[in-house]
Motif scaffolding. Structure first.
Motif, PDB file in Angstrom:
ATOM      1  N   LEU A  55       3.271 -12.280   8.339  1.00 42.78           N
ATOM      2  CA  LEU A  55       1.853 -12.479   8.082  1.00 42.78           C
ATOM      3  C   LEU A  55       1.040 -11.315   8.640  1.00 42.78           C
ATOM      4  CD1 LEU A  55       0.506 -14.758   6.562  1.00 42.78           C
ATOM      5  CD2 LEU A  55       0.123 -15.943   8.733  1.00 42.78           C
ATOM      6  N   SER A  56       1.395 -10.870   9.854  1.00 41.21           N
ATOM      7  CA  SER A  56       0.692  -9.724  10.447  1.00 41.21           C
ATOM      8  C   SER A  56       0.826  -8.490   9.570  1.00 41.21           C
ATOM      9  CB  SER A  56       1.254  -9.417  11.839  1.00 41.21           C
ATOM     10  OG  SER A  56       0.949 -10.429  12.758  1.00 41.21           O
ATOM     11  N   GLY A  57       2.030  -8.271   9.047  1.00 37.83           N
ATOM     12  CA  GLY A  57       2.255  -7.106   8.207  1.00 37.83           C
ATOM     13  C   GLY A  57       1.403  -7.117   6.950  1.00 37.83           C
ATOM     14  N   GLU A  58       1.317  -8.272   6.278  1.00 39.16           N
ATOM     15  CA  GLU A  58       0.526  -8.343   5.048  1.00 39.16           C
ATOM     16  C   GLU A  58      -0.963  -8.202   5.346  1.00 39.16           C
ATOM     17  OE1 GLU A  58       1.411 -11.298   2.187  1.00 39.16           O
ATOM     18  OE2 GLU A  58       3.555 -10.847   2.125  1.00 39.16           O
ATOM     19  N   PHE A  59      -1.428  -8.822   6.430  1.00 39.22           N
ATOM     20  CA  PHE A  59      -2.833  -8.657   6.815  1.00 39.22           C
ATOM     21  C   PHE A  59      -3.149  -7.188   7.094  1.00 39.22           C
ATOM     22  CE2 PHE A  59      -3.137 -13.220   8.738  1.00 39.22           C
ATOM     23  CZ  PHE A  59      -3.411 -13.737   7.492  1.00 39.22           C
ATOM     24  N   ALA A  60      -2.286  -6.538   7.865  1.00 40.89           N
ATOM     25  CA  ALA A  60      -2.515  -5.149   8.243  1.00 40.89           C
ATOM     26  C   ALA A  60      -2.441  -4.218   7.034  1.00 40.89           C
ATOM     27  CB  ALA A  60      -1.500  -4.717   9.301  1.00 40.89           C
ATOM     28  N   ALA A  79       7.644  -6.879   1.863  1.00 43.12           N
ATOM     29  CA  ALA A  79       8.220  -6.655   3.190  1.00 43.12           C
ATOM     30  C   ALA A  79       8.875  -5.280   3.265  1.00 43.12           C
ATOM     31  CB  ALA A  79       9.241  -7.749   3.507  1.00 43.12           C
ATOM     32  N   PHE A  80       9.617  -4.914   2.223  1.00 44.82           N
ATOM     33  CA  PHE A  80      10.303  -3.627   2.200  1.00 44.82           C
ATOM     34  C   PHE A  80       9.304  -2.470   2.148  1.00 44.82           C
ATOM     35  CE2 PHE A  80      12.312  -0.089  -0.088  1.00 44.82           C
ATOM     36  CZ  PHE A  80      13.417   0.123   0.731  1.00 44.82           C
ATOM     37  N   ILE A  81       8.273  -2.617   1.328  1.00 50.37           N
ATOM     38  CA  ILE A  81       7.291  -1.535   1.191  1.00 50.37           C
ATOM     39  C   ILE A  81       6.508  -1.336   2.481  1.00 50.37           C
ATOM     40  CG2 ILE A  81       5.082  -0.989   0.084  1.00 50.37           C
ATOM     41  CD1 ILE A  81       6.312  -1.785  -2.557  1.00 50.37           C
ATOM     42  N   ILE A  82       6.132  -2.430   3.150  1.00 49.52           N
ATOM     43  CA  ILE A  82       5.363  -2.307   4.386  1.00 49.52           C
ATOM     44  C   ILE A  82       6.178  -1.625   5.474  1.00 49.52           C
ATOM     45  CG2 ILE A  82       4.309  -3.579   6.294  1.00 49.52           C
ATOM     46  CD1 ILE A  82       3.444  -5.699   4.265  1.00 49.52           C
ATOM     47  N   TYR A  83       7.376  -2.125   5.721  1.00 50.19           N
ATOM     48  CA  TYR A  83       8.114  -1.690   6.903  1.00 50.19           C
ATOM     49  C   TYR A  83       9.122  -0.566   6.665  1.00 50.19           C
ATOM     50  CZ  TYR A  83       5.943  -5.570   9.323  1.00 50.19           C
ATOM     51  OH  TYR A  83       5.019  -6.416   9.896  1.00 50.19           O
ATOM     52  N   TRP A  84       9.416  -0.242   5.390  1.00 50.03           N
ATOM     53  CA  TRP A  84      10.360   0.840   5.126  1.00 50.03           C
ATOM     54  C   TRP A  84       9.733   1.986   4.335  1.00 50.03           C
ATOM     55  CZ3 TRP A  84      14.968   1.549   7.375  1.00 50.03           C
ATOM     56  CH2 TRP A  84      15.534   0.454   8.044  1.00 50.03           C
ATOM     57  N   VAL A  85       8.896   1.677   3.345  1.00 49.34           N
ATOM     58  CA  VAL A  85       8.265   2.741   2.562  1.00 49.34           C
ATOM     59  C   VAL A  85       7.047   3.296   3.296  1.00 49.34           C
ATOM     60  CG1 VAL A  85       7.163   3.332   0.371  1.00 49.34           C
ATOM     61  CG2 VAL A  85       9.102   1.757   0.401  1.00 49.34           C
ATOM     62  N   LEU A  86       6.098   2.427   3.582  1.00 46.31           N
ATOM     63  CA  LEU A  86       4.933   2.864   4.362  1.00 46.31           C
ATOM     64  C   LEU A  86       5.385   3.298   5.757  1.00 46.31           C
ATOM     65  CD1 LEU A  86       1.830   3.151   4.413  1.00 46.31           C
ATOM     66  CD2 LEU A  86       1.727   0.816   5.303  1.00 46.31           C
ATOM     67  N   GLY A  87       6.243   2.485   6.357  1.00 44.31           N
ATOM     68  CA  GLY A  87       6.854   2.862   7.630  1.00 44.31           C
ATOM     69  C   GLY A  87       6.226   2.196   8.832  1.00 44.31           C
ATOM     70  N   GLY A  88       7.057   2.023   9.854  1.00 40.75           N
ATOM     71  CA  GLY A  88       6.612   1.345  11.058  1.00 40.75           C
ATOM     72  C   GLY A  88       5.490   2.049  11.784  1.00 40.75           C
ATOM     73  N   LYS A  89       5.500   3.387  11.801  1.00 39.23           N
ATOM     74  CA  LYS A  89       4.484   4.128  12.545  1.00 39.23           C
ATOM     75  C   LYS A  89       3.092   3.874  11.974  1.00 39.23           C
ATOM     76  CE  LYS A  89       3.272   8.797  14.133  1.00 39.23           C
ATOM     77  NZ  LYS A  89       1.890   8.788  13.617  1.00 39.23           N
ATOM     78  N   ARG A  90       2.955   3.954  10.645  1.00 37.02           N
ATOM     79  CA  ARG A  90       1.627   3.802  10.030  1.00 37.02           C
ATOM     80  C   ARG A  90       1.139   2.367  10.115  1.00 37.02           C
ATOM     81  NH1 ARG A  90      -2.565   3.913   9.890  1.00 37.02           N
ATOM     82  NH2 ARG A  90      -4.113   4.590   8.364  1.00 37.02           N
ATOM     83  N   ILE A  91       1.993   1.411   9.836  1.00 39.48           N
ATOM     84  CA  ILE A  91       1.537   0.020   9.912  1.00 39.48           C
ATOM     85  C   ILE A  91       1.316  -0.379  11.360  1.00 39.48           C
ATOM     86  CG2 ILE A  91       3.752  -1.229  10.071  1.00 39.48           C
ATOM     87  CD1 ILE A  91       0.837  -2.101   7.716  1.00 39.48           C
ATOM     88  N   GLY A  92       2.102   0.209  12.269  1.00 35.54           N
ATOM     89  CA  GLY A  92       1.917  -0.061  13.691  1.00 35.54           C
ATOM     90  C   GLY A  92       0.564   0.408  14.181  1.00 35.54           C
ATOM     91  N   GLU A  93       0.112   1.560  13.692  1.00 34.76           N
ATOM     92  CA  GLU A  93      -1.210   2.077  14.070  1.00 34.76           C
ATOM     93  C   GLU A  93      -2.312   1.120  13.626  1.00 34.76           C
ATOM     94  OE1 GLU A  93      -0.056   6.842  13.731  1.00 34.76           O
ATOM     95  OE2 GLU A  93      -1.239   5.853  12.164  1.00 34.76           O
TER      96      GLU A  93
END
Length: 438
Positions: A60-65, A384-398
């Protein structure tokens, strides 16, 4: 912000209530209580709570972000993610979960129309004048519920036409507290019925041997995943309307908690009543549309309780539809350049027209199976794949740390990339193998 885009949510409370409204739906009401009892009672609940916490925290956090980062819906968001890798075609991928939301909305509006018809039947007494099987048959034939179906679509369109602050947020601030209050009244009343204790035993006595049954884990995972409305579309659009000052992981966990409370409240309102009158706690439409009306007919004050119950189910259905229509309307506004109100009307007209041809219950069942077993799980996995693998952890983490007073937990991104995405793959595969798990 584009001219046709509605304003942001005023604050986190409005955002969370809207998100809970999207998440709380029919699955919480007719599927959750049955599955708890069938797959282990309290033992099932422990697994379910664990999956809800996990999916709420990273899913949920990933989709919101993702939505807040891009400021748009799934088509624009997926395109943004692929462009960050120098790739094209993200918009096409984003259309998949968008079509999933539209597909669910088409069938969901029909079902909520049935609930409105039942609520009116409880008010007028016509529901109890004939058997519940006959009443259900009257409204589920070909073109059998056009008026009630149309009312549901019209109400949803009118809410959305007022935008985020005056429409989505304002309505959810009223409807979601009312939902909890109404269900609480029903649950307390039902708790005093003779024989209600059997329903509590069904829900709460742990059957520890069920922990050894793989299907207990599969169903708990599926129930948690889809209960939170992690579909790769609707929660992205709500996230796009969220202020940069808000703490997304906190809002996500609050949403998950309230959604779980709604599911438990539904269980405590429904199952004790069913057991008190010796009925079968069957899952699916028969529980709400056939079994419960028989219970209400025998219950002291049952007509009044029936009105409260169906009214609260209407609230749950409308708030979910608002989210589904909104993500589609945003896409029309952004990519077809239509004014917001015209886009909302177009989406409503399309949903009603398509839904009219599947009001016949067997057609509706096949439609919803196709959407919920194949399209929606694939859209959720894709997101899920696009958020955490394509966009990447660094950008979504920011994006996730914006609005927070402390850093993101070190385990967050590894958990999201490996465990959450892996489970999303599993949900998609098992959904097909099992014919649906959510």
């Amino acid at each position: 912000m584009q001219q046709n885009q509605p304003a942001n949510f005023k604050n986190r409370i409005g955002f969370v209530l809207a998100s809970v409204g999207s998440a709380v739906g029919m699955g919480n009401i007719w599927m959750f209580p049955y599955r708890v009892g069938q797959y282990g009672g309290a033992a099932f609940l422990l697994i379910y709570f664990g999956f809800v916490a996990l999916f709420g925290w990273v899913g949920l956090s990933g989709e919101f972000a993702f939505g807040r980062l891009t400021g748009t819906g799934p088509i624009g968001s997926y395109a943004y993610a692929l462009r960050s890798r120098g790739k094209k075609g993200g918009g096409v991928l984003g259309a998949i979960p968008l079509l999933g939301s539209l597909g669910i909305a088409i069938g969901y509006a029909v079902i909520v129309g049935w609930v409105v018809r039942y609520c009116w039947g409880a008010v007028s007494g016509s529901l109890f004048a004939v058997g519940s099987e006959e009443y259900f048959g009257q409204i589920t034939g070909p073109f059998g519920s056009l008026l009630w179906h149309g009312v549901v679509v019209l109400v949803t369109v009118l809410v959305l036409a007022r935008g985020v602050l005056q429409g989505i947020e304002k309505v959810n601030r009223i409807i979601m507290p009312a939902f909890f209050v109404l269900f609480l009244v029903v649950a307390v009343y039902v708790g005093f019925l003779p024989g209600a204790a059997e329903g509590y035993r069904y829900l709460l006595i742990p059957q520890w041997e069920k922990l050894l049954d793989p299907m207990t884990w599969v169903m708990a995972m599926g129930q948690a995943f889809f209960s939170l409305s992690i579909t790769g579309s609707g929660m992205i659009i709500y996230g796009s309307y969220l202020s940069k000052k808000e703490d997304i992981p906190r809002a996500a966990m609050q949403t998950a908690l309230l959604d779980t409370c709604a599911a438990l409240l539904a269980g405590f309102a429904i199952l004790p009543a069913v057991f008190a009158f010796g009925m079968d706690p069957a899952s699916g439409p028969p529980l709400i549309f056939i079994t419960l009306p028989k219970v209400f007919a025998q219950m002291p004050g049952g007509r009044f309780i029936a009105v409260l119950f169906f009214l609260s189910v209407i609230f749950a259905g409308i708030t979910s539809l608002i989210n589904m229509f909104e993500v589609c309307a945003e896409a029309v506004t952004t990519h077809l350049k239509l004014p917001r109100k015209a886009a909302v009307v177009l989406v409503g007209a399309l949903a009603f027209a398509a839904g009219a041809f599947i009001e016949f219950e067997p057609y509706l069942g096949k439609w919803m199976d196709a959407i919920t077993i194949y399209v929606v799980p694939f859209g959720a996995l894709l997101c899920a794949f696009i958020i955490y693998w394509v966009l990447g952890g660094k950008r979504i983490g920011e994006e996730l740390v914006l609005g927070r007073k402390k850093a993101l937990c070190r385990a967050f991104l590894p958990t999201a990339r490996y465990l959450y995405v892996g489970l999303a793959v599993l949900v998609f595969i098992l959904s097909i193998i099992c014919g649906g798990i959510g």
